[in-house]
Design a protein around this motif. Structure first.
Motif, PDB file in Angstrom:
ATOM      1  N   SER A  10       0.809  -1.223   0.000  1.00  0.00           N
ATOM      2  CA  SER A  10       0.000   0.000   0.000  1.00  0.00           C
ATOM      3  C   SER A  10       0.840   1.270   0.000  1.00  0.00           C
ATOM      4  N   ARG A  11       2.091   1.182  -0.435  1.00  0.00           N
ATOM      5  CA  ARG A  11       2.940   2.369  -0.390  1.00  0.00           C
ATOM      6  C   ARG A  11       2.521   3.439  -1.398  1.00  0.00           C
ATOM      7  N   ALA A  12       1.694   3.074  -2.364  1.00  0.00           N
ATOM      8  CA  ALA A  12       1.203   4.072  -3.312  1.00  0.00           C
ATOM      9  C   ALA A  12      -0.019   4.808  -2.777  1.00  0.00           C
ATOM     10  N   GLY A  13      -0.436   4.472  -1.550  1.00  0.00           N
ATOM     11  CA  GLY A  13      -1.633   5.091  -0.988  1.00  0.00           C
ATOM     12  C   GLY A  13      -2.880   4.270  -1.169  1.00  0.00           C
ATOM     13  N   VAL A  14      -2.807   3.283  -2.035  1.00  0.00           N
ATOM     14  CA  VAL A  14      -3.885   2.310  -2.237  1.00  0.00           C
ATOM     15  C   VAL A  14      -3.241   0.928  -2.330  1.00  0.00           C
ATOM     16  N   PRO A  15      -3.993  -0.138  -2.036  1.00  0.00           N
ATOM     17  CA  PRO A  15      -3.441  -1.482  -2.224  1.00  0.00           C
ATOM     18  C   PRO A  15      -3.078  -1.702  -3.688  1.00  0.00           C
ATOM     19  N   PRO A  27     -13.861  -3.169 -15.308  1.00  0.00           N
ATOM     20  CA  PRO A  27     -12.613  -2.910 -16.047  1.00  0.00           C
ATOM     21  C   PRO A  27     -12.123  -1.475 -15.868  1.00  0.00           C
ATOM     22  N   ASP A  28     -13.051  -0.502 -15.919  1.00  0.00           N
ATOM     23  CA  ASP A  28     -12.646   0.890 -15.732  1.00  0.00           C
ATOM     24  C   ASP A  28     -12.129   1.120 -14.318  1.00  0.00           C
ATOM     25  N   LEU A  29     -12.782   0.511 -13.329  1.00  0.00           N
ATOM     26  CA  LEU A  29     -12.338   0.652 -11.939  1.00  0.00           C
ATOM     27  C   LEU A  29     -10.902   0.139 -11.781  1.00  0.00           C
ATOM     28  N   LEU A  30     -10.646  -1.042 -12.315  1.00  0.00           N
ATOM     29  CA  LEU A  30      -9.321  -1.645 -12.158  1.00  0.00           C
ATOM     30  C   LEU A  30      -8.268  -0.913 -12.985  1.00  0.00           C
ATOM     31  N   THR A  31      -8.678  -0.419 -14.143  1.00  0.00           N
ATOM     32  CA  THR A  31      -7.749   0.373 -14.945  1.00  0.00           C
ATOM     33  C   THR A  31      -7.371   1.652 -14.201  1.00  0.00           C
ATOM     34  N   ALA A  32      -8.376   2.299 -13.589  1.00  0.00           N
ATOM     35  CA  ALA A  32      -8.104   3.502 -12.801  1.00  0.00           C
ATOM     36  C   ALA A  32      -7.175   3.189 -11.640  1.00  0.00           C
ATOM     37  N   LEU A  33      -7.371   2.035 -11.005  1.00  0.00           N
ATOM     38  CA  LEU A  33      -6.501   1.648  -9.899  1.00  0.00           C
ATOM     39  C   LEU A  33      -5.069   1.437 -10.385  1.00  0.00           C
ATOM     40  N   ALA A  34      -4.937   0.764 -11.511  1.00  0.00           N
ATOM     41  CA  ALA A  34      -3.598   0.562 -12.075  1.00  0.00           C
ATOM     42  C   ALA A  34      -2.945   1.901 -12.424  1.00  0.00           C
ATOM     43  N   ASP A  35      -3.735   2.802 -12.978  1.00  0.00           N
ATOM     44  CA  ASP A  35      -3.203   4.128 -13.318  1.00  0.00           C
ATOM     45  C   ASP A  35      -2.799   4.889 -12.060  1.00  0.00           C
ATOM     46  N   ARG A  36      -3.580   4.734 -10.992  1.00  0.00           N
ATOM     47  CA  ARG A  36      -3.261   5.430  -9.738  1.00  0.00           C
ATOM     48  C   ARG A  36      -1.928   4.932  -9.180  1.00  0.00           C
ATOM     49  N   VAL A  37      -1.711   3.635  -9.226  1.00  0.00           N
ATOM     50  CA  VAL A  37      -0.443   3.081  -8.743  1.00  0.00           C
ATOM     51  C   VAL A  37       0.704   3.517  -9.646  1.00  0.00           C
ATOM     52  N   ARG A  38       0.450   3.561 -10.941  1.00  0.00           N
ATOM     53  CA  ARG A  38       1.464   4.023 -11.900  1.00  0.00           C
ATOM     54  C   ARG A  38       1.819   5.492 -11.645  1.00  0.00           C
ATOM     55  N   ALA A  39       0.804   6.285 -11.340  1.00  0.00           N
ATOM     56  CA  ALA A  39       1.049   7.701 -11.063  1.00  0.00           C
ATOM     57  C   ALA A  39       1.874   7.887  -9.797  1.00  0.00           C
ATOM     58  N   ASN A  49       4.381   6.167  -9.091  1.00  0.00           N
ATOM     59  CA  ASN A  49       5.719   5.637  -9.408  1.00  0.00           C
ATOM     60  C   ASN A  49       5.968   4.257  -8.799  1.00  0.00           C
ATOM     61  N   ARG A  50       4.895   3.468  -8.684  1.00  0.00           N
ATOM     62  CA  ARG A  50       5.034   2.109  -8.162  1.00  0.00           C
ATOM     63  C   ARG A  50       4.934   1.058  -9.265  1.00  0.00           C
ATOM     64  N   LEU A  51       4.656   1.477 -10.496  1.00  0.00           N
ATOM     65  CA  LEU A  51       4.582   0.555 -11.632  1.00  0.00           C
ATOM     66  C   LEU A  51       5.350   1.156 -12.799  1.00  0.00           C
ATOM     67  N   ASN A  52       6.246   0.358 -13.398  1.00  0.00           N
ATOM     68  CA  ASN A  52       6.848   0.824 -14.644  1.00  0.00           C
ATOM     69  C   ASN A  52       5.896   0.515 -15.795  1.00  0.00           C
TER      70      ASN A  52
END
Length: 695
Positions: free
Chosen positions: A48-53, A83-95, A97-100
């Motif tokens: 949860s270091r990106a602020g969300v799991p 799908p949109d919810l999970l895509t938004a979550l992935a984008d949030r983690v990417r924003a 800097n937790r996902l390349n």
């Protein structure tokens, strides 16, 4: 939604995530699914270091396919938004800097790949729980699911609704299935919470699990269903037949070692509008409902809900509820019989077995004396046990063992004496007494020596078996099977029922040669896929009894697996059959099965002699003699036949090869068998190889 969760790991950053999505994507995802996804990701140990799991493909698969389908109620629109919810979550983690870019793309691919399975899991009736069921009903009535008072008002009105007017569970669900899924879902949630906070006590974990369940279904629902409206959401203690269902599963596994092997459907089942009259006419249920069963049955009555919820079912229950009540009464009696039995009552523990055995034989009548002889260890031929017995038009209420002459015919033991009958008499009377106790439920009958399941009993037993996860299809299910399913099932059924099923299957498809050929092709495919577990001789015997036309059999002569069986059947009918059309592989398949049967006979003679501490006399040679006879006409002789047997099925051939290696008088055959054993072992799957070495 109000969140009071005390576990730190469940501070999932939901509000910040929703606000971020609103700002960055101009639309926030649905709150309830977002809450459930983030919470379960956190419970499953997501970083949860990106602020969300932070989701991973593996975590997403577990949450979407295992956790949410039983715990989240979602509208079609909410499921479509996943799908949109999970895509938004992935984008949030990417924003954050937790996902390349590569991991981000892999995660988005996983989302798209998982969505079809997620939709199937969310709409699968087998994932229905009590909270999800009532959340769907109250929302369908326009109730605000986030309003505790509105939810309770709806539950109060629903509890007053006549049973016949209530929505039915989606087919093929029974209440027992919803009970099991509800318990399993709550256990999964509570265990996940315990992992996050091992210091929490059971009450605290249960309270938190209820809070989360309500957030994902309807507010206040858990307390309501555990309290004033508990009748609407029964647990295992409210359904006595679940204990008998477990016994039925044990019985089925003892018979077949696989819960998925289907039992034959009853020859007839009562219509839905007949269930009430049949149950009301049964002595024990009627006495329990009227309160006249006596003090000795008070505990049984209470176990079944009399007085209490069973009274309402008795008067206004649906056919499904009445069948379930019949199952509860039958199960409670089976449980009571051993404790109420006299010490000398030898069959007091066998009630569950008797019920299963009656259903397993296709609900056809059996003989008390024949069953008693079987249980007592008399050598009753297996084929004879499966034959239905005629039911006399009338008989005295008291049981009388058949005469010596009648027993001799019934058991196919012509040498029976009056002393034998006397020996069996006590066993038969004891079994008849057990049957008569079961008959009080209306599920079993006995007329003279014949006994069996009544139409009510067949319906009740099917309900119990299904509750135990035993495959117990109805006739409508069997009629819809394809050829492969039909062939796989009927090989385990009594011959008359198997033959009738095959005939009905082809008749429903026009009775054409093409329909029969489809069945024959399915037999060949089954044999090729699983040689040891496909009983080809029995299947062809069933096909013969079902009236398979000779034209279809002649077409099957060229089949590389079962052509020789078709040839044998045509020959047995004294009909022309060109043996030269039968491939060698088919001949080897039939011969391997024949030789394997002879190996069993030889081993039985050896084992019997060893048990009597003597050498077998004469030494068994049935296998060797049959092999030599076949080798005399086999292209390439004995060594070629050894290889052909191993190629037909390596695992089945091994014990024959060992026998040829150890006992055949000719060295060339012994050497060929020794070499072929190694080849056969190397070609077997690893699990079969290990099993063969352990034998």
């Amino acid at each position: 939604m109000t969140r009071t969760t005390p576990i730190a790991a469940l501070d999932t950053g939901l509000d910040d995530f929703l606000a971020w999505a609103e700002t960055e994507r101009a639309a926030a995802p649905p709150v309830r699914p977002a809450d459930a996804v983030l919470t379960f990701l956190a419970l499953r140990g997501a970083d949860s270091r990106a602020g969300v799991p932070e989701p991973t493909p593996q975590l997403l698969s577990r949450v979407l396919l295992e956790d949410l389908p039983a715990l989240l109620w979602a509208t079609p629109e909410e499921r479509a938004a996943m799908p949109d919810l999970l895509t938004a979550l992935a984008d949030r983690v990417r924003a954050g800097n937790r996902l390349n870019a590569k991991r981000h793309a892999r995660l988005l691919d996983a989302v798209q790949e998982t969505m079809p399975e997620f939709e199937r899991a969310m709409t699968d009736p087998r994932n229905l729980t009590w909270p999800r069921w009532y959340a769907s009903l109250l929302r369908a009535d326009g109730v605000d699911a986030d309003d505790d008072a509105a939810v309770r008002t709806w539950l109060a009105a629903y509890a007053e609704t006549p049973h016949a007017d209530r929505p039915r569970l989606p087919s093929p669900l029974h209440r027992s299935a919803v009970v099991a899924r509800t318990l399993a879902a709550r256990a999964v949630l509570t265990e996940a919470l315990l992992v996050q906070d091992p210091a929490s006590g059971p009450d605290q974990l249960e309270r938190l699990a209820a809070e989360l369940t309500d957030r994902w279904t309807a507010s206040g629902l858990s307390d309501a269903l555990a309290g004033p409206y508990a009748e609407l959401a029964p647990g295992p203690e409210d359904l006595p037949h679940l204990a008998l269902a477990d016994r039925m599963l044990d019985e089925h596994l003892d018979y077949f070692a696989d819960a998925g092997i289907p039992l034959p459907p009853p020859p007839s089942s009562p219509a839905r509008d007949e269930i009430r009259a049949l149950l009301h006419a049964a002595p024990l249920p009627a006495a329990l409902a009227a309160g006249t069963a006596g003090d000795d049955l008070r505990e049984l009555a209470e176990r079944c809900g009399f007085p209490g919820p069973a009274d309402t079912v008795w008067t206004e229950g649906t056919p499904e509820e009445l069948t379930e009540l019949g199952a509860d009464i039958l199960a409670a009696l089976v449980e009571r019989i051993p404790s109420a039995a006299e010490p000398e009552q030898e069959y007091a523990l066998d009630a569950a077995h008797i019920l299963y055995a009656l259903y397993e034989r296709g609900s056809t009548p059996d003989s008390v004396a024949r069953k008693a002889a079987d249980i007592a260890g008399w050598k009753v031929a297996p084929g004879l046990e499966e034959l239905p017995v005629p039911v006399p038009d009338s008989a005295t209420a008291s049981y009388a063992t058949p005469t010596t002459a009648e027993l001799a015919g019934l058991l196919a033991l012509p040498g029976l004496t009056d002393d034998d009958r006397t020996e069996l008499d006590a066993h038969a009377r004891a079994l008849a007494d057990l049957v008569d106790q079961l008959a009080e439920t209306g599920c079993v009958f006995r007329t003279g020596d014949a006994y069996g399941l009544t139409p009510l009993g067949s319906a009740v037993m099917r309900h119990i078996l299904t509750a135990g996860d035993v495959a117990a299809p109805g006739r409508e299910d069997v009629a819809a099977w394809d050829a492969a399913q039909t062939v796989a099932a009927v090989q385990n059924w009594p011959p008359a029922i198997a033959a009738a099923t095959l005939t009905a299957w082809t008749t429903a498809r026009g009775g054409t040669d093409a329909a029969w050929t489809e069945l024959l092709t399915a037999v060949a495919a089954a044999k090729s896929a699983d040689f040891p577990r496909t009983a080809t001789p029995s299947l062809f015997a069933h096909l013969d009894a079902a009236g398979v036309p000779s034209s279809a059999l002649r077409t099957a002569l060229t089949d590389p697996v079962t052509g020789a069986y078709a040839h044998r059947l045509l020959t047995a009918r004294h009909e022309p059959a060109a043996e030269e059309l039968v491939p060698l592989t088919a001949r080897a398949t039939l011969l391997l099965e024949d030789l394997d049967r002879l190996w069993t006979e030889d081993m039985r003679a050896f084992v019997t002699a060893a048990a009597e501490n003597r050498e077998p006399d004469p030494v068994p040679t049935a296998l060797l003699d049959a092999f030599d006879a076949a080798a005399a006409g086999w292209p390439g002789g004995a060594t070629a036949l050894v290889r052909a047997l191993a190629e037909a099925d390596p695992s089945t051939s091994l014990r024959l090869l060992h026998e040829l290696r150890d006992r055949h008088p000719e060295r060339a055959v012994r050497d060929a068998a020794t070499h072929t054993v190694k080849t056969a072992m190397s070609s077997m799957p690893s699990e079969r190889r290990r099993a063969s070495r352990s034998q």
